[in-house]
Design a protein around this motif. Structure first.
Motif, PDB file in Angstrom:
ATOM      1  N   UNK A 120     -28.491  41.414 -34.373  1.00  3.96           N
ATOM      2  CA  UNK A 120     -29.728  41.152 -35.093  1.00  3.96           C
ATOM      3  C   UNK A 120     -30.879  41.073 -34.097  1.00  3.96           C
ATOM      4  N   UNK A 121     -31.973  41.725 -34.443  1.00  2.00           N
ATOM      5  CA  UNK A 121     -33.169  41.679 -33.608  1.00  2.00           C
ATOM      6  C   UNK A 121     -34.143  40.668 -34.211  1.00  2.00           C
ATOM      7  N   UNK A 122     -34.496  39.669 -33.429  1.00  2.00           N
ATOM      8  CA  UNK A 122     -35.448  38.645 -33.854  1.00  2.00           C
ATOM      9  C   UNK A 122     -36.782  38.973 -33.185  1.00  2.00           C
ATOM     10  N   UNK A 123     -37.791  39.290 -34.012  1.00  2.00           N
ATOM     11  CA  UNK A 123     -39.042  39.859 -33.511  1.00  2.00           C
ATOM     12  C   UNK A 123     -40.216  38.936 -33.842  1.00  2.00           C
ATOM     13  N   UNK A 124     -41.055  38.692 -32.854  1.00  2.00           N
ATOM     14  CA  UNK A 124     -42.262  37.887 -33.066  1.00  2.00           C
ATOM     15  C   UNK A 124     -43.536  38.665 -32.764  1.00  2.00           C
ATOM     16  N   UNK A 125     -43.424  39.899 -32.309  1.00  2.00           N
ATOM     17  CA  UNK A 125     -44.599  40.720 -31.978  1.00  2.00           C
ATOM     18  C   UNK A 125     -45.442  40.904 -33.237  1.00  2.00           C
TER      19      UNK A 125
ATOM     20  N   UNK B 207     -43.694  45.278 -40.918  1.00  2.00           N
ATOM     21  CA  UNK B 207     -42.490  45.041 -41.711  1.00  2.00           C
ATOM     22  C   UNK B 207     -42.833  44.252 -42.981  1.00  2.00           C
ATOM     23  N   UNK B 208     -43.737  43.307 -42.869  1.00  2.00           N
ATOM     24  CA  UNK B 208     -44.159  42.532 -44.042  1.00  2.00           C
ATOM     25  C   UNK B 208     -44.810  43.422 -45.095  1.00  2.00           C
ATOM     26  N   UNK B 209     -45.618  44.368 -44.648  1.00  2.00           N
ATOM     27  CA  UNK B 209     -46.271  45.299 -45.580  1.00  2.00           C
ATOM     28  C   UNK B 209     -45.235  46.149 -46.306  1.00  2.00           C
ATOM     29  N   UNK B 210     -44.198  46.591 -45.585  1.00  2.00           N
ATOM     30  CA  UNK B 210     -43.130  47.384 -46.207  1.00  2.00           C
ATOM     31  C   UNK B 210     -42.371  46.552 -47.243  1.00  2.00           C
ATOM     32  N   UNK B 211     -42.129  45.285 -46.916  1.00  2.00           N
ATOM     33  CA  UNK B 211     -41.440  44.427 -47.878  1.00  2.00           C
ATOM     34  C   UNK B 211     -42.275  44.247 -49.135  1.00  2.00           C
ATOM     35  N   UNK B 212     -43.567  44.008 -48.970  1.00  2.00           N
ATOM     36  CA  UNK B 212     -44.429  43.787 -50.139  1.00  2.00           C
ATOM     37  C   UNK B 212     -44.468  45.014 -51.035  1.00  2.00           C
ATOM     38  N   UNK B 213     -44.468  46.197 -50.438  1.00  2.00           N
ATOM     39  CA  UNK B 213     -44.450  47.426 -51.243  1.00  2.00           C
ATOM     40  C   UNK B 213     -43.143  47.524 -52.022  1.00  2.00           C
ATOM     41  N   UNK B 214     -42.019  47.205 -51.361  1.00  2.00           N
ATOM     42  CA  UNK B 214     -40.726  47.233 -52.038  1.00  2.00           C
ATOM     43  C   UNK B 214     -40.662  46.180 -53.146  1.00  2.00           C
TER      44      UNK B 214
ATOM     45  N   UNK C  65     -45.734  44.304 -35.267  1.00  2.00           N
ATOM     46  CA  UNK C  65     -44.459  44.673 -35.884  1.00  2.00           C
ATOM     47  C   UNK C  65     -44.179  43.806 -37.101  1.00  2.00           C
ATOM     48  N   UNK C  66     -44.406  42.507 -36.967  1.00  2.00           N
ATOM     49  CA  UNK C  66     -44.196  41.594 -38.093  1.00  2.00           C
ATOM     50  C   UNK C  66     -45.086  41.989 -39.273  1.00  2.00           C
ATOM     51  N   UNK C  67     -46.343  42.325 -38.989  1.00  2.00           N
ATOM     52  CA  UNK C  67     -47.268  42.720 -40.041  1.00  2.00           C
ATOM     53  C   UNK C  67     -46.809  44.000 -40.721  1.00  2.00           C
TER      54      UNK C  67
ATOM     55  N   UNK D 148     -37.926  37.830 -43.270  1.00  2.00           N
ATOM     56  CA  UNK D 148     -39.246  37.528 -42.717  1.00  2.00           C
ATOM     57  C   UNK D 148     -39.535  36.053 -42.976  1.00  2.00           C
ATOM     58  N   UNK D 149     -39.889  35.337 -41.938  1.00  2.00           N
ATOM     59  CA  UNK D 149     -40.164  33.900 -42.035  1.00  2.00           C
ATOM     60  C   UNK D 149     -41.653  33.663 -41.790  1.00  2.00           C
ATOM     61  N   UNK D 150     -42.325  33.189 -42.829  1.00  3.07           N
ATOM     62  CA  UNK D 150     -43.743  32.820 -42.729  1.00  3.07           C
ATOM     63  C   UNK D 150     -44.630  33.934 -42.155  1.00  3.07           C
ATOM     64  N   UNK D 151     -44.234  35.164 -42.345  1.00  2.00           N
ATOM     65  CA  UNK D 151     -44.997  36.294 -41.817  1.00  2.00           C
ATOM     66  C   UNK D 151     -45.266  36.162 -40.312  1.00  2.00           C
ATOM     67  N   UNK D 152     -44.406  35.395 -39.636  1.00  2.00           N
ATOM     68  CA  UNK D 152     -44.559  35.208 -38.186  1.00  2.00           C
ATOM     69  C   UNK D 152     -43.343  35.700 -37.406  1.00  2.00           C
ATOM     70  N   UNK D 153     -42.225  35.827 -38.109  1.00  2.00           N
ATOM     71  CA  UNK D 153     -40.990  36.222 -37.440  1.00  2.00           C
ATOM     72  C   UNK D 153     -40.188  37.141 -38.355  1.00  2.00           C
ATOM     73  N   UNK D 154     -39.657  38.196 -37.763  1.00  2.00           N
ATOM     74  CA  UNK D 154     -38.850  39.160 -38.510  1.00  2.00           C
ATOM     75  C   UNK D 154     -37.459  39.222 -37.903  1.00  2.00           C
ATOM     76  N   UNK D 155     -36.442  39.262 -38.768  1.00  2.00           N
ATOM     77  CA  UNK D 155     -35.062  39.486 -38.333  1.00  2.00           C
ATOM     78  C   UNK D 155     -34.591  40.801 -38.949  1.00  2.00           C
ATOM     79  N   UNK D 156     -34.229  41.749 -38.093  1.00  2.00           N
ATOM     80  CA  UNK D 156     -33.734  43.044 -38.545  1.00  2.00           C
ATOM     81  C   UNK D 156     -32.244  43.142 -38.241  1.00  2.00           C
ATOM     82  N   UNK D 157     -31.462  43.550 -39.227  1.00  2.00           N
ATOM     83  CA  UNK D 157     -30.018  43.681 -39.041  1.00  2.00           C
ATOM     84  C   UNK D 157     -29.682  45.031 -38.438  1.00  2.00           C
ATOM     85  N   UNK D 158     -28.785  45.009 -37.460  1.00  2.00           N
ATOM     86  CA  UNK D 158     -28.286  46.243 -36.879  1.00  2.00           C
ATOM     87  C   UNK D 158     -27.059  46.736 -37.630  1.00  2.00           C
TER      88      UNK D 158
END
Length: 219
Positions: free
Chosen positions: A123-128, A135-142, A131-133, A104-114
């Protein structure tokens, strides 16, 4: 490459870094979750492109990384993680839970590995934004539930030392009593070491521990 308005799919780590290296260099924060240390895209400092991104990164950039605990069972990987923490100032934590490999880059872009395939990895590069929010929430919980690298490394030092022998004994189906005797341990201590090893590998069974250890290159 395949793209929609908010998702771009790229093939292979080199293409991914060619398209995103400038984002890593200019980002205020980069966070990452990885199952192992050696996958090109997830390793700051691995490979020419990643080296370039690391050298160009802002001095005030915050880098946080979560790794699967089994990574620390490899002495070389454990040393490399500590070196990267010290050289790049990354905050590193360890988890025994399953994680999805994510950047996750600056909470603006997510890269998910296939999944890995014979033809390489996508790799999926996501800016929606939603979705970014999410995935960021899941990372913070982890991140909150993970353990600091130094603390976890100290905890499993004995397990790491015995891991190759224990995994070999398990793979050969040696009974606990004989295995414990060959290692100079009591049976209860041996079984505790096996349980700790399974936990570090995120394995629910001894067989699964062997499979996971082979995936990580420990055996």
């Amino acid at each position: 490459m395949h793209s929609t308005d908010s998702v771009t799919v790229v093939r292979g780590e080199e293409e991914l870094l060619q398209r995103t290296a400038h984002l890593f260099a200019s980002a205020a924060e980069v966070v990452c979750a990885a199952n192992d240390l050696w996958t090109f895209a997830w390793s700051h400092g691995a490979g020419e492109l990643a080296d370039s991104a690391a050298q160009q990164r802002r001095p005030d950039q915050r880098v946080r990384k979560i790794y699967q605990a089994g990574t620390l069972l490899d002495p070389v990987a454990a040393h490399e993680l500590a070196k990267r923490r010290d050289q790049f100032g990354a905050e590193i934590r360890v988890t025994t839970d399953e994680i999805n490999e994510t950047i996750i880059v600056d909470r603006r872009l997510v890269i998910l590995a296939g999944d890995r395939t014979a033809g390489g990895r996508s790799y999926s590069v996501i800016t929606q934004a939603d979705t970014v929010q999410g995935v960021s929430s899941l990372f913070e919980a982890a991140w909150r539930s993970a353990t600091d690298l130094a603390a976890y490394d100290a905890r499993i030092a004995d397990i790491r030392r015995l891991a190759p022998q224990v995994l070999d004994l398990l793979s050969r189906g040696v009974k606990d009593e004989s295995a414990a005797r060959s290692l100079g341990l009591g049976v209860r201590t041996y079984r505790r070491r096996v349980a700790d090893l399974m936990s570090s590998l995120g394995a629910q069974s001894r067989f699964q521990a062997g499979v996971r250890a082979r995936e990580l290159g420990i055996v």
